[in-house]
Design a protein around this motif. Sequence first.
Motif, PDB file in Angstrom:
ATOM      1  N   GLN A 121       0.851  -1.187   0.000  1.00 19.16           N
ATOM      2  CA  GLN A 121       0.000   0.000   0.000  1.00 19.16           C
ATOM      3  C   GLN A 121       0.884   1.233   0.000  1.00 19.16           C
ATOM      4  O   GLN A 121       2.055   1.161   0.318  1.00 19.16           O
ATOM      5  CB  GLN A 121      -0.879   0.043   1.255  1.00 19.16           C
ATOM      6  N   ARG A 122       0.270   2.377  -0.312  1.00 16.40           N
ATOM      7  CA  ARG A 122       0.984   3.644  -0.218  1.00 16.40           C
ATOM      8  C   ARG A 122      -0.015   4.765  -0.044  1.00 16.40           C
ATOM      9  O   ARG A 122      -1.194   4.622  -0.331  1.00 16.40           O
ATOM     10  CB  ARG A 122       1.871   3.880  -1.425  1.00 16.40           C
ATOM     11  N   GLY A 123       0.488   5.891   0.446  1.00 16.12           N
ATOM     12  CA  GLY A 123      -0.376   7.045   0.633  1.00 16.12           C
ATOM     13  C   GLY A 123       0.434   8.254   1.076  1.00 16.12           C
ATOM     14  O   GLY A 123       1.657   8.197   1.217  1.00 16.12           O
ATOM     15  N   THR A 124      -0.263   9.372   1.277  1.00 11.64           N
ATOM     16  CA  THR A 124       0.371  10.606   1.739  1.00 11.64           C
ATOM     17  C   THR A 124      -0.517  11.253   2.786  1.00 11.64           C
ATOM     18  O   THR A 124      -1.715  10.997   2.862  1.00 11.64           O
ATOM     19  CB  THR A 124       0.573  11.603   0.574  1.00 11.64           C
ATOM     20  N   PHE A 125       0.108  12.107   3.592  1.00 14.50           N
ATOM     21  CA  PHE A 125      -0.620  12.945   4.535  1.00 14.50           C
ATOM     22  C   PHE A 125       0.230  14.177   4.819  1.00 14.50           C
ATOM     23  O   PHE A 125       1.388  14.264   4.397  1.00 14.50           O
ATOM     24  CB  PHE A 125      -0.985  12.180   5.819  1.00 14.50           C
ATOM     25  N   VAL A 144       4.043  14.065   3.678  1.00 14.90           N
ATOM     26  CA  VAL A 144       4.769  12.878   4.148  1.00 14.90           C
ATOM     27  C   VAL A 144       4.199  11.696   3.376  1.00 14.90           C
ATOM     28  O   VAL A 144       2.994  11.513   3.305  1.00 14.90           O
ATOM     29  CB  VAL A 144       4.585  12.664   5.667  1.00 14.90           C
ATOM     30  N   ARG A 145       5.083  10.920   2.786  1.00 14.30           N
ATOM     31  CA  ARG A 145       4.655   9.741   2.032  1.00 14.30           C
ATOM     32  C   ARG A 145       4.942   8.503   2.862  1.00 14.30           C
ATOM     33  O   ARG A 145       5.988   8.392   3.484  1.00 14.30           O
ATOM     34  CB  ARG A 145       5.408   9.647   0.711  1.00 14.30           C
ATOM     35  N   TRP A 146       3.991   7.589   2.843  1.00 13.14           N
ATOM     36  CA  TRP A 146       4.201   6.305   3.493  1.00 13.14           C
ATOM     37  C   TRP A 146       3.985   5.199   2.470  1.00 13.14           C
ATOM     38  O   TRP A 146       3.233   5.350   1.516  1.00 13.14           O
ATOM     39  CB  TRP A 146       3.297   6.120   4.710  1.00 13.14           C
ATOM     40  N   ARG A 147       4.703   4.113   2.679  1.00 13.40           N
ATOM     41  CA  ARG A 147       4.603   2.978   1.752  1.00 13.40           C
ATOM     42  C   ARG A 147       4.817   1.687   2.532  1.00 13.40           C
ATOM     43  O   ARG A 147       5.710   1.588   3.364  1.00 13.40           O
ATOM     44  CB  ARG A 147       5.658   3.105   0.666  1.00 13.40           C
ATOM     45  N   VAL A 148       3.976   0.713   2.263  1.00 16.25           N
ATOM     46  CA  VAL A 148       4.125  -0.635   2.810  1.00 16.25           C
ATOM     47  C   VAL A 148       4.515  -1.534   1.653  1.00 16.25           C
ATOM     48  O   VAL A 148       3.843  -1.562   0.628  1.00 16.25           O
ATOM     49  CB  VAL A 148       2.810  -1.144   3.452  1.00 16.25           C
ATOM     50  N   GLN A 149       5.620  -2.244   1.832  1.00 14.03           N
ATOM     51  CA  GLN A 149       6.054  -3.170   0.785  1.00 14.03           C
ATOM     52  C   GLN A 149       6.471  -4.489   1.421  1.00 14.03           C
ATOM     53  O   GLN A 149       6.875  -4.531   2.578  1.00 14.03           O
ATOM     54  CB  GLN A 149       7.199  -2.583  -0.030  1.00 14.03           C
ATOM     55  N   LYS A 150       6.336  -5.549   0.652  1.00 13.36           N
ATOM     56  CA  LYS A 150       6.719  -6.868   1.131  1.00 13.36           C
ATOM     57  C   LYS A 150       8.226  -7.009   1.060  1.00 13.36           C
ATOM     58  O   LYS A 150       8.864  -6.537   0.126  1.00 13.36           O
ATOM     59  CB  LYS A 150       6.055  -7.953   0.293  1.00 13.36           C
ATOM     60  N   SER A 151       8.791  -7.650   2.069  1.00 11.96           N
ATOM     61  CA  SER A 151      10.217  -7.955   2.065  1.00 11.96           C
ATOM     62  C   SER A 151      10.384  -9.427   2.422  1.00 11.96           C
ATOM     63  O   SER A 151       9.409 -10.118   2.712  1.00 11.96           O
ATOM     64  CB  SER A 151      10.964  -7.056   3.059  1.00 11.96           C
ATOM     65  N   ASP A 152      11.614  -9.893   2.416  1.00 14.67           N
ATOM     66  CA  ASP A 152      11.840 -11.307   2.724  1.00 14.67           C
ATOM     67  C   ASP A 152      11.585 -11.638   4.186  1.00 14.67           C
ATOM     68  O   ASP A 152      11.401 -12.786   4.543  1.00 14.67           O
ATOM     69  CB  ASP A 152      13.259 -11.718   2.327  1.00 14.67           C
ATOM     70  N   LYS A 153      11.536 -10.634   5.061  1.00 14.98           N
ATOM     71  CA  LYS A 153      11.298 -10.865   6.488  1.00 14.98           C
ATOM     72  C   LYS A 153       9.928 -10.396   6.947  1.00 14.98           C
ATOM     73  O   LYS A 153       9.648 -10.382   8.133  1.00 14.98           O
ATOM     74  CB  LYS A 153      12.380 -10.182   7.309  1.00 14.98           C
TER      75      LYS A 153
END
Length: 146
Positions: free
Chosen positions: A92-96, A103-112
């Motif tokens: 997901q991603r978004g701004t506020f 401010v930008r926020w981003r959720v991304q999948k990682s190996d952990k």
Amino acid sequence: MHGSEHKDGMHSTPEEDPRPKLWRRFLGSIAIFGVMVGLMIGRLTTPDPLELQTIEVLPAGVAVWFNREPQLHGEMIEGTVALLFNAQGAAQRGTFKLNGRDVRWRVQKSDKGLLLTLLATRPLRGDWHGAAQNGRWRLEVSLREE
């Protein structure tokens, strides 16, 4: 009786039993039944996977909702706040706005697990704390500019 030959339907060796041998079939069915019961008990006692449910924008940060408490590792790297959760979820991603700046926020999948990154044009500092609320886990991330 002098021999094993038939004399009037009587003889010294018993006839073969015409009924099938059910002992092996019985033991096999008991084993299959035991495996199935074990799988059902295991499925009932396994907890639900840890999931990121939603991200809520707050006036000075974000609130991240999980179905239960995650393991968390957070760092502030070169003005960016990065939080790593051992959870599942969608990217997901978004701004506020924080003090009138984006401010930008981003959720991304990682190996952990999942990585939440908060980035602004000015360096950010962050504090986070979590608590159980309404049967879920809420992690609040408070941000401020350096």
